[in-house]
Design a protein around this motif. Structure first.
Motif, short mmCIF file in Angstrom:
data_model
loop_
_atom_site.label_atom_id
_atom_site.label_comp_id
_atom_site.label_asym_id
_atom_site.label_seq_id
_atom_site.Cartn_x
_atom_site.Cartn_y
_atom_site.Cartn_z
N VAL B 87 0.82 -1.21 0.00
CA VAL B 87 0.00 0.00 0.00
C VAL B 87 0.85 1.26 0.00
O VAL B 87 1.91 1.31 0.61
CB VAL B 87 -0.93 0.00 1.21
N TYR B 89 0.22 4.40 1.08
CA TYR B 89 0.16 5.46 2.09
C TYR B 89 1.22 5.31 3.18
O TYR B 89 0.97 5.51 4.34
CB TYR B 89 -1.22 5.52 2.73
N GLU B 92 4.06 8.73 5.88
CA GLU B 92 3.15 9.27 6.88
C GLU B 92 3.36 10.74 7.19
O GLU B 92 2.53 11.38 7.81
CB GLU B 92 3.27 8.45 8.17
N THR B 95 0.55 13.78 5.20
CA THR B 95 -0.86 13.42 5.17
C THR B 95 -1.66 14.39 4.30
O THR B 95 -2.65 13.99 3.69
CB THR B 95 -1.49 13.40 6.58
N VAL B 98 -1.70 13.04 0.84
CA VAL B 98 -2.56 11.87 0.70
C VAL B 98 -4.03 12.28 0.75
O VAL B 98 -4.86 11.78 -0.02
CB VAL B 98 -2.25 10.82 1.79
N GLU B 99 -4.35 13.22 1.63
CA GLU B 99 -5.71 13.74 1.72
C GLU B 99 -6.18 14.27 0.37
O GLU B 99 -7.30 14.02 -0.07
CB GLU B 99 -5.78 14.88 2.74
#
Lengths: 371, 202
Positions: B87, B89, B92, B95, B98-99
């Motif tokens: 995966v 994501y 970290e 974010t 990714v959002e």
């Protein structure tokens, strides 16, 4: 700083996600019966296509809360398969509801090996062992579940272990989305699966599969789905959390009353909810409390009864053990972490206000079938 | 193709799964322009597991609302026996990025060994194209509504002209005044006028 009175209520509409399945009913009912509204909540329901989507949208704040597989909050909190972000639950959305369906040819063969008309789960698992030992090497068996971190996966694996079958070596386990299960069975891509209703009954109706046993046959009163929010959300909006839990709890009470079941199928058939035809859903609803014919056993789907809504640590402990047993994790889950993921406070506050037993007054009396 | 360190990198292979054909075409072109090889699936009629096995992608870009996504979650677990996608994501720290990806409808899985900077560059291309597509669709929706509105207004004007015996300008003025007095949209007033004439004609 604002006092908690002002900061506790979530200002904009709450976005709650669900996957269109029978057990997402508490969300639809809470909205339609006005339970959210009577808590002063403005809720938007968002229909999601997959558990991955539910998880991603929740942990990245596009959803405030969601209908999710019982193991998912723990999986997120452990960072399994995704970003490591703590997710908590204070409300289970009922018990039972799954079944294992096998393709008609495989079921017939296992039935013959058992020499029984209606073999139970343990006998079927032993027959499958025998079948695997006798088969020619090109006849691979593939079984499907809906997600790696699901009760479906753990129940199916547990069942296989009753027949001394190693699910990672002796056959293939794959993931197939629920609404594609019947066609995967039909095309021969899989020979069986574990899924919630109405996707077992559909295979029976189409004459391509048999419900071998229900989840209830394997573990009466097994956990299934929960309502999850991020830990951060839970600590920022404790009052809103309690209100959402209370609204859903009232919906679960409504769902346990058979008098309401006639309306339920119709409600769920709406395209913004489950969206399957009303007749199929009505059949699945009827099966929650009674068999609907000799090939359609009762699924014993409970929502509020038997402490089905309470976040009881004993039920979650089994999930943690399965993660370790099937090597999804390498270290046991600590009691401390379990206590962080399954939080009783909002549930107990809501339950008390509805005169329902709190977690301390409930106990788990049943466990999964052992060899 | 040379990377940042001056080494020649093998072309990265992307599997694109998207039920929106126009969006998939847009992104496919952008990825090819950036030097990637691309396999594309726009109809969910083939098993995703088989497709991944055949395509052996370095990265999978998949519409976040694709029901097939859960299939990929299982594959991330099988890495013991088979090098499979993991995966995306994982980054970290970022974010917000990714959002943004999730909001524009992109989700992605990458194979072990794909460099994080390449992952991010590819994902940026995908997010940009998904957004572009979102904007295009909004503009199209907007244009469609505008056209429909104009038709309604024309029809209402025509009805007023025939039934009240006024000219076009006066009919339009009457409509506009009604909209202003009631502070609602001209097209809504037009719809009401049409409805009323419909009823009175029955």
């Amino acid at each position: 700083m604002f006092s908690s009175v002002y900061s506790a209520v979530r200002p904009r509409p709450l976005k709650l996600g669900f996957v269109p399945l029978l057990d997402s009913a508490p969300l639809a009912v809470a909205l339609e019966a006005g339970y959210f509204e009577s808590e002063g909540l403005h809720v938007e329901l968002h229909r999601e296509a997959s558990w991955s989507s539910i998880r991603d949208k929740l942990v990245f704040g596009l959803l405030d809360g969601a209908h999710m597989l019982a193991p998912l909050p723990l999986a997120c909190s452990l960072g399994l398969g995704s970003v490591h972000k703590p997710v908590v639950t204070s409300l289970a959305l009922g018990l039972n509801g799954n079944a294992v369906t096998l393709g008609q040819p495989l079921y017939n063969e296992l039935q013959r090996l058992c020499g029984l008309d209606r073999p139970g789960p343990a006998a079927l698992a032993r027959a499958l062992r025998q079948f695997l030992d006798n088969r020619s090497s090109e006849r691979q068996i593939t079984l499907a579940t809906v997600f790696p971190y699901s009760m479906h996966n753990y129940l199916l694996r547990h069942w296989l272990s009753l027949g001394n079958i190693d699910p990672d070596c002796d056959l293939n386990l794959v993931v197939v989305p629920p609404d594609m299960m019947v066609s995967a069975l039909n095309s021969g891509e899989v020979q069986g699966y574990c899924v919630g209703e109405p996707y077992n009954g559909l295979a029976v109706h189409e004459g391509i599969g048999r419900i071998a046993f229900t989840g209830h046959d394997l573990w009466p009163e097994a956990p299934e789905k929960v309502f999850g929010v991020t830990a951060q959300w839970a600590s920022t909006y404790p009052d809103t959390h309690e209100r959402v839990v209370r609204a859903l709890l009232r919906a679960c009470q409504w769902l346990d009353d058979p008098a309401n079941h006639q309306d339920l199928g119709k409600l769920l058939s709406r395209p913004d909810f489950v969206g399957l035809d009303a007749e199929t859903l009505q059949g699945a609803v009827a099966q929650m409390t009674a068999p609907a014919g000799s090939d359609l056993p009762c699924t014993h789907k409970l929502f509020c009864a038997q402490g089905g809504t309470a976040p009881l640590p004993e039920r979650m402990q089994w999930i943690a053990e399965q993660m370790l047993r099937w090597q999804q994790i390498t270290q046991p889950v600590s009691g401390e972490l379990l206590g962080q993921v399954y939080i009783p406070e909002p549930y107990n506050a809501a339950a008390k206000s509805l005169n329902l037993p709190v977690t301390g007054e409930l106990s788990v009396t049943s466990g999964p079938l052992t060899p | 193709m040379a990377d940042r360190h001056g080494k020649v990198a093998a072309p990265q292979h992307v599997l694109l799964v998207d039920s929106e054909p126009a969006r998939a075409a847009l992104l496919e072109q952008a990825l090819k322009d950036a030097g990637y090889t691309v396999d594309k699936q726009v109809h969910g009629d083939r098993s995703l597991a088989r497709l991944v096995a055949e395509s052996q992608p370095d990265m999978i870009i998949i519409d976040i609302d694709a029901p097939d996504r859960d299939v990929l979650e299982q594959m991330t677990q099988l890495s013991r026996s088979n090098p499979r996608p993991v995966v995306m994501y994982a980054d970290e720290d970022d974010t917000a990025f990714v959002e943004q990806a999730i909001q524009s409808g992109v989700s992605a899985y990458v194979a072990n060994g794909m460099r994080p900077d390449r992952v991010k560059a590819t994902l940026s291309v995908a997010v940009a194209r998904f957004r572009e597509f979102q904007n295009l669709r909004q503009e199209l929706d907007h244009a469609r509504t505008e056209l429909a509105d104009r038709k309604l207004i024309e029809k209402a004007k025509g009805l007023i002209m025939t039934h009240r015996g006024v000219n076009e300008d006066d009919a339009y003025r009457a409509l506009r005044k009604m909209a202003m007095d009631r502070s609602c949209r001209l097209s809504d007033v037009a719809r009401n006028v049409i409805d009323i004439f419909d009823i009175t004609q029955e």
